[in-house]
Design a protein around this motif. Structure first.
Motif, PDB file in Angstrom:
ATOM      1  N   LEU A 171      -6.693   8.739  -4.383  1.00  0.00           N
ATOM      2  CA  LEU A 171      -6.983   8.426  -2.986  1.00  0.00           C
ATOM      3  C   LEU A 171      -7.745   9.533  -2.271  1.00  0.00           C
ATOM      4  O   LEU A 171      -8.183   9.345  -1.138  1.00  0.00           O
ATOM      5  CB  LEU A 171      -5.674   8.142  -2.245  1.00  0.00           C
ATOM      6  CG  LEU A 171      -4.809   7.036  -2.866  1.00  0.00           C
ATOM      7  CD1 LEU A 171      -3.535   6.851  -2.067  1.00  0.00           C
ATOM      8  CD2 LEU A 171      -5.580   5.728  -2.968  1.00  0.00           C
ATOM      9  N   ALA A 206       0.822  -1.211   0.000  1.00  0.00           N
ATOM     10  CA  ALA A 206       0.000   0.000   0.000  1.00  0.00           C
ATOM     11  C   ALA A 206       0.857   1.264   0.000  1.00  0.00           C
ATOM     12  O   ALA A 206       0.514   2.256  -0.659  1.00  0.00           O
ATOM     13  CB  ALA A 206      -0.929  -0.005   1.217  1.00  0.00           C
ATOM     14  N   ASP A 257       0.084   9.090  -6.539  1.00  0.00           N
ATOM     15  CA  ASP A 257       0.212  10.521  -6.288  1.00  0.00           C
ATOM     16  C   ASP A 257      -0.170  11.312  -7.542  1.00  0.00           C
ATOM     17  O   ASP A 257       0.384  11.088  -8.622  1.00  0.00           O
ATOM     18  CB  ASP A 257       1.653  10.867  -5.888  1.00  0.00           C
ATOM     19  CG  ASP A 257       1.774  12.299  -5.398  1.00  0.00           C
ATOM     20  OD1 ASP A 257       1.764  13.210  -6.251  1.00  0.00           O
ATOM     21  OD2 ASP A 257       1.884  12.507  -4.175  1.00  0.00           O
ATOM     22  N   LEU A 278      -3.658   2.933   2.651  1.00  0.00           N
ATOM     23  CA  LEU A 278      -3.956   3.720   1.448  1.00  0.00           C
ATOM     24  C   LEU A 278      -4.876   4.903   1.740  1.00  0.00           C
ATOM     25  O   LEU A 278      -4.581   6.040   1.358  1.00  0.00           O
ATOM     26  CB  LEU A 278      -4.598   2.831   0.383  1.00  0.00           C
ATOM     27  CG  LEU A 278      -3.682   2.071  -0.570  1.00  0.00           C
ATOM     28  CD1 LEU A 278      -4.521   1.272  -1.545  1.00  0.00           C
ATOM     29  CD2 LEU A 278      -2.744   2.994  -1.318  1.00  0.00           C
ATOM     30  N   THR A 279      -6.000   4.654   2.388  1.00  0.00           N
ATOM     31  CA  THR A 279      -7.029   5.694   2.498  1.00  0.00           C
ATOM     32  C   THR A 279      -7.483   5.963   3.919  1.00  0.00           C
ATOM     33  O   THR A 279      -8.211   6.931   4.143  1.00  0.00           O
ATOM     34  CB  THR A 279      -8.260   5.300   1.666  1.00  0.00           C
ATOM     35  OG1 THR A 279      -8.828   4.100   2.218  1.00  0.00           O
ATOM     36  CG2 THR A 279      -7.899   5.063   0.211  1.00  0.00           C
ATOM     37  N   SER A 293       0.736   4.058  -2.861  1.00  0.00           N
ATOM     38  CA  SER A 293       0.352   5.427  -2.524  1.00  0.00           C
ATOM     39  C   SER A 293       1.227   6.438  -3.262  1.00  0.00           C
ATOM     40  O   SER A 293       0.755   7.513  -3.644  1.00  0.00           O
ATOM     41  CB  SER A 293       0.440   5.644  -1.009  1.00  0.00           C
ATOM     42  OG  SER A 293       1.780   5.552  -0.557  1.00  0.00           O
ATOM     43  N   TYR A 294       2.505   6.086  -3.483  1.00  0.00           N
ATOM     44  CA  TYR A 294       3.371   6.954  -4.287  1.00  0.00           C
ATOM     45  C   TYR A 294       3.022   6.866  -5.770  1.00  0.00           C
ATOM     46  O   TYR A 294       3.079   7.858  -6.500  1.00  0.00           O
ATOM     47  CB  TYR A 294       4.838   6.590  -4.063  1.00  0.00           C
ATOM     48  CG  TYR A 294       5.367   7.014  -2.722  1.00  0.00           C
ATOM     49  CD1 TYR A 294       5.659   8.345  -2.453  1.00  0.00           C
ATOM     50  CD2 TYR A 294       5.551   6.079  -1.705  1.00  0.00           C
ATOM     51  CE1 TYR A 294       6.136   8.731  -1.210  1.00  0.00           C
ATOM     52  CE2 TYR A 294       6.026   6.464  -0.461  1.00  0.00           C
ATOM     53  CZ  TYR A 294       6.320   7.797  -0.220  1.00  0.00           C
ATOM     54  OH  TYR A 294       6.779   8.178   1.012  1.00  0.00           O
TER      55      TYR A 294
END
Length: 303
Positions: free
Chosen positions: A160, A131, A139, A245-246, A135-136
């Motif tokens: 996200l 995750a 972006d 992640l969120t 997440s990167y």
């Protein structure tokens, strides 16, 4: 006066020794299973009927009040719909993409062993690590997806941070991480189908599509059944990817039942409602398992 023959007495002693040996071998396992499985389940059932914040020494009974509050909360039904969407899409895509990749890798291609290793590597990685990496990638300003979309003149959405894209992003990451497991299991099933069945189908004039529908799919039905059961149960318990992640957001767009359980228990410190959510999850997973074993397994063609 009835006498007992030495043979009968010896047999009784031998049976007692066998039962004692059985109890000595199985007893520790049963004790551990009861301590770490049945007792937490029963204690959670008890907590679902009390009002407790983990700090107060007293746990007053409120009976069904916790259940009523949970089921009359509109957020609960939104979260249940989120869970249904996440589970159906994640499990369905994992099984379908896994089957397609397994059929491809099962062909006599170069470097297919390396491809298997690459596909399976995300499975053994921590969900939190996966995750963080994604997440990167997600972006919207500097991520890899933004760079790729920039080549075709498109801009990356806020994966996200936008409620419309957050759930698809979480599903994408979950499928990417777990599809390798489905590929490996499908490959084992494909290699267990006798080649004679394919040869006989070719002799009968069956084409590739007919061989797939009438030989491959029936041969894979036990494997597909196993994957459907294990994937559904694992998906309902998926927490780490959503958390990293969120964090269940934006708003509650990616909050699932297991995440809501965590939020109630360890953020709001409401043990009663958290116990209700745990019982809901237990009931849903038990019902799904029973339905699969009762109805789906009837259509499985075991060799």
């Amino acid at each position: 006066m009835t006498s007992v023959s030495p043979r009968t007495a010896g047999g009784s002693r031998r049976e007692r020794r066998e039962w004692l040996l059985f109890a000595a071998l199985i007893g520790p396992n049963l004790a551990l299973f009861a301590i770490f499985t049945y007792w937490p389940l029963l204690y959670n059932l008890y907590l679902s009927f009390v009002r407790w914040n983990f700090l107060r020494p007293r746990k007053p009974f409120v009976w069904l009040d916790n259940y009523i509050e949970v089921f009359t909360d509109t957020q609960f039904w939104i979260i249940a719909l989120n869970t249904l969407t996440f589970t159906v899409c994640s499990v369905g895509l994992t099984l379908l993409i896994g089957l397609a990749l397994a059929l491809l890798i099962n062909q006599p291609l170069r470097y297919r062993n390396a491809a298997r290793a690459v596909l399976f590597s995300p499975v053994i990685m921590s969900g939190a690590v996966v995750a963080v990496v994604w997440s990167y990638i997600f972006d919207p300003r500097y991520g890899l997806l933004d760079q790729i979309l920039g080549f075709v003149g498109a801009s990356s959405p806020d994966w996200l941070g936008d409620p419309r894209w957050a759930m698809p992003a979480v599903i994408l990451v979950y499928v990417w991480k777990n599809v390798g497991y489905a590929v490996v299991i499908y490959l084992a099933g494909l290699q267990g189908i006798p080649r004679e069945l394919y040869d006989a189908a070719r002799v009968d004039g069956a084409g590739a599509v007919d061989r797939f529908w009438h030989v491959t799919l029936p041969g894979l039905s036990p494997v597909a059944f196993f994957l459907s059961v294990t994937s559904l149960l694992a998906c309902f318990q998926s927490f780490d990817i959503v958390k990293v992640l969120t964090d269940g957001g934006p708003a509650i767009a990616t909050t699932t039942l297991i995440y809501h359980l965590y939020d109630l228990g360890f953020v709001s410190y409401d043990a009663g409602k958290a116990g209700v959510m745990a019982m809901v999850l237990f009931g849903v997973m038990l019902a799904l398992t029973v339905i699969q074993l009762r109805y789906v397994e009837e259509r499985v063609a075991y060799a």
